[in-house]
Write an enzyme that holds these catalytic residues in place. Sequence first.
Site: not given
Length: 257
Positions: A105, A144, A242
């Site tokens: 992340y 991500d 998302h």
Amino acid sequence: MKLVSWNVNGIRACVKKGFIDYFHEVNADIFCLQETKLQAGQIDLQLEGYYQYWNYAVKKGYSGTAVFTKEKPISVKYGVGDLTEEAEGRILTLEYDQFYLVNVYTPNAKRDLTRLPYRLEWEDEMRAYLKHLDLTKPVIMCGDLNVAHQQIDLKNAKSNKGNSGFTIEERGKMTGLLDEGFTDTFRHFYPEKEEAFTWWSYMATVRERNIGWRIDYFITSNRLCERLVDAYIHPQIHGSDHCPIVLELKGNVKNLS
């Protein structure tokens, strides 16, 4: 072998919005989460047949990653090197017989770009880490990554030029990684596909009109290209700002041949 990655923007909230149904339906061998936003003991997910690994942030209700895997890994590493973001639970590395899985992340540069210098340092250290792993076994990185690499990867490239997630510097770091032996698997299969997004603002009707960004990725070592079967996006799955992304490879967790 099927892998799924999803920034759930709070797993407790996502569970209330259909996460478990999707989890069982997709039946992934490895399922990776980002932005779990909880601490140990705050959720009890009953996922029969899966080992669970969580990297919690020190700060409550913030960041965090997790991996659910049918096959027990050889080893699990939390964080990497000297990255100060280890306190935010942003990196999980699982070692398997024939590859490393790195769930990430990536920190946001912030709207005013005050965190951009640190973000660029992060990118350099992550690239060095991935290259180091790749010397031993091929790497599958997912998560991500907080960057739209090309103009095709967001709806309004012109108006977002220079904004967080679409700065020349951030995009250049992604280019640098790909130039050093790694593949953006979605673009490997769909180099010219437009309006294939993984994140949308919560502003009214933005998702309905598909005004989004592709900032979630599966990145693999180039030598895994011959094992890739498909890489795709599940925009129809809600529960977060998302959506999930999926990677399929030939073979299984123990044998990619």
